[in-house]
Design a protein around this motif. Structure first.
Motif, PDB file in Angstrom:
ATOM      1  N   LEU A  55      22.219 -28.916   2.491  1.00 37.71           N
ATOM      2  CA  LEU A  55      20.782 -29.379   2.073  1.00 37.71           C
ATOM      3  C   LEU A  55      20.163 -28.419   1.172  1.00 37.71           C
ATOM      4  O   LEU A  55      19.249 -28.946   0.188  1.00 37.71           O
ATOM      5  N   TRP A  56      20.181 -27.264   1.612  1.00 36.57           N
ATOM      6  CA  TRP A  56      19.321 -26.270   0.796  1.00 36.57           C
ATOM      7  C   TRP A  56      20.039 -26.284  -0.795  1.00 36.57           C
ATOM      8  O   TRP A  56      19.122 -26.227  -1.500  1.00 36.57           O
ATOM      9  N   LEU A  61      13.209 -29.430  -3.535  1.00 41.26           N
ATOM     10  CA  LEU A  61      11.986 -28.413  -3.601  1.00 41.26           C
ATOM     11  C   LEU A  61      12.718 -27.633  -2.206  1.00 41.26           C
ATOM     12  O   LEU A  61      12.751 -28.013  -1.380  1.00 41.26           O
ATOM     13  N   ARG A  62      12.624 -26.439  -2.652  1.00 37.17           N
ATOM     14  CA  ARG A  62      12.781 -25.253  -1.507  1.00 37.17           C
ATOM     15  C   ARG A  62      11.422 -24.437  -1.096  1.00 37.17           C
ATOM     16  O   ARG A  62      10.717 -23.981  -1.899  1.00 37.17           O
ATOM     17  N   LEU A  63      11.301 -24.282   0.332  1.00 38.33           N
ATOM     18  CA  LEU A  63      10.237 -23.847   0.722  1.00 38.33           C
ATOM     19  C   LEU A  63      10.853 -22.862   1.731  1.00 38.33           C
ATOM     20  O   LEU A  63      11.379 -22.767   2.522  1.00 38.33           O
ATOM     21  N   LYS A 169      13.597  -7.786   0.068  1.00 40.95           N
ATOM     22  CA  LYS A 169      13.742  -8.294  -1.018  1.00 40.95           C
ATOM     23  C   LYS A 169      14.753  -9.045  -1.332  1.00 40.95           C
ATOM     24  O   LYS A 169      14.712 -10.153  -1.957  1.00 40.95           O
ATOM     25  N   GLU A 170      15.972  -8.461  -0.799  1.00 44.29           N
ATOM     26  CA  GLU A 170      17.359  -9.186  -1.111  1.00 44.29           C
ATOM     27  C   GLU A 170      17.494 -10.527  -0.351  1.00 44.29           C
ATOM     28  O   GLU A 170      17.969 -11.208  -0.824  1.00 44.29           O
ATOM     29  N   TYR A 175      17.543 -17.076  -1.402  1.00 40.64           N
ATOM     30  CA  TYR A 175      17.390 -18.238  -1.084  1.00 40.64           C
ATOM     31  C   TYR A 175      16.670 -18.818  -2.490  1.00 40.64           C
ATOM     32  O   TYR A 175      16.656 -20.200  -2.511  1.00 40.64           O
ATOM     33  N   ASP A 176      16.256 -18.136  -3.439  1.00 43.87           N
ATOM     34  CA  ASP A 176      15.704 -18.822  -4.374  1.00 43.87           C
ATOM     35  C   ASP A 176      14.740 -19.813  -4.194  1.00 43.87           C
ATOM     36  O   ASP A 176      14.822 -20.970  -4.878  1.00 43.87           O
ATOM     37  N   ALA A 177      13.694 -19.717  -3.375  1.00 45.54           N
ATOM     38  CA  ALA A 177      12.682 -20.624  -3.059  1.00 45.54           C
ATOM     39  C   ALA A 177      11.760 -21.080  -4.368  1.00 45.54           C
ATOM     40  O   ALA A 177      11.625 -20.224  -5.172  1.00 45.54           O
ATOM     41  N   ASP A 178      11.216 -22.197  -4.163  1.00 47.94           N
ATOM     42  CA  ASP A 178      10.324 -22.800  -5.268  1.00 47.94           C
ATOM     43  C   ASP A 178       8.906 -22.364  -4.692  1.00 47.94           C
ATOM     44  O   ASP A 178       8.233 -21.958  -5.537  1.00 47.94           O
TER      45      ASP A 178
END
Length: 256
Positions: A55-56, A61-63, A169-170, A175-178
């Motif tokens: 799903l991710w 759009l990732r939060l 930070k890692e 996740y490279d979220a938006d």
């Protein structure tokens, strides 16, 4: 991408760092929230693992929600959270302030049809909010992984952020979220993003920041348990600023 496998590796290194610093090794696991079947584990209503990684990966759009720490005596796996009361009656939801507010903010940020905000009166439906929060692609990360029932001062929070900054930070970059919703800490969580993750993070208005080089949007909000202002006021102020930001940046949030 095997997010959970990478999370587990990160938690092991977090515990190793804790041993080196003589901090508690009781680590709260967090990250990509489970999206499987709901069940009662004897203490809480929790979700099982399911297809949350897919799903991710497929999400438009990732939060990511940044929170301070787990307010509890012992660490547990936040990825299984449902936000519901600790009862075997699976139809129940939480009566506490934390999740109703968090669910409301997440819903508002992820539902901006034609860049028009969903007003509080329409958004604040507990069944809709609960259903959305338990199914949407969401990650939740605590900046301080060690749980505690004592009040967390900003001085202590900053110490943990600095001591584990590379690991935090890692995890965030994984996740490279938006959108990153930063809750509590009086600006420390947004400042961490600027100091360690997105050096070009710029403030647009009271609630909204963004990184021009990555397109990542950071939204600063109160702690979900904050009770000086009403739920309506906190939601309205945040979502109005977010709408203003989107109108000024028609190419954001990023489209995958």
């Amino acid at each position: 991408m095997k997010y959970h496998k990478r999370e587990e590796s990160l938690f092991e290194r977090w515990a190793e760092r804790a041993r080196h610093l003589h901090d508690s090794e009781d680590i709260t696991k967090d990250g990509l929230l489970y999206r499987g079947e709901l069940w009662f584990d004897g203490y809480c209503q929790v979700h099982k693992k399911a297809n949350e990684e897919q799903l991710w990966s497929d999400a438009g759009l990732r939060l990511l929600v940044l929170t301070k720490e787990l307010y509890d005596e012992d660490g547990w796996d936040l990825r299984a959270e449902s936000g519901r009361v600790p009862s075997p009656r699976l139809t129940c939801r939480t009566a506490y302030r934390f999740f109703p507010n968090l669910e409301l903010w997440v819903y508002g940020l992820m539902n901006i049809p034609d860049r028009k905000v969903v007003p509080f009166g329409k958004a604040d439906n507990e069944l809709r909010l609960q259903g959305f929060y338990e199914n949407a692609p969401i990650a939740r990360v605590n900046c301080k992984k060690q749980p505690d029932i004592r009040a967390l001062s900003n001085t202590v929070l900053q110490k943990y952020i600095d001591n584990y900054s590379d690991l935090l930070k890692e995890q965030i970059e994984m996740y490279d979220a938006d959108i990153i919703l930063c809750t509590g800490g009086q600006g420390l969580l947004v400042q961490f993003l600027k100091d360690y993750v997105y050096p070009d993070l710029e403030q647009y208005n009271k609630h909204c920041y963004f990184s021009p080089s990555t397109g990542v949007i950071a939204v600063r909000q109160y702690h979900p348990c904050y009770n000086v202002y009403s739920r309506k006021e906190m939601y309205h102020d945040m979502i109005t600023d977010y709408q203003s930001f989107l109108k000024a940046h028609p190419d954001l949030p990023r489209q995958r």
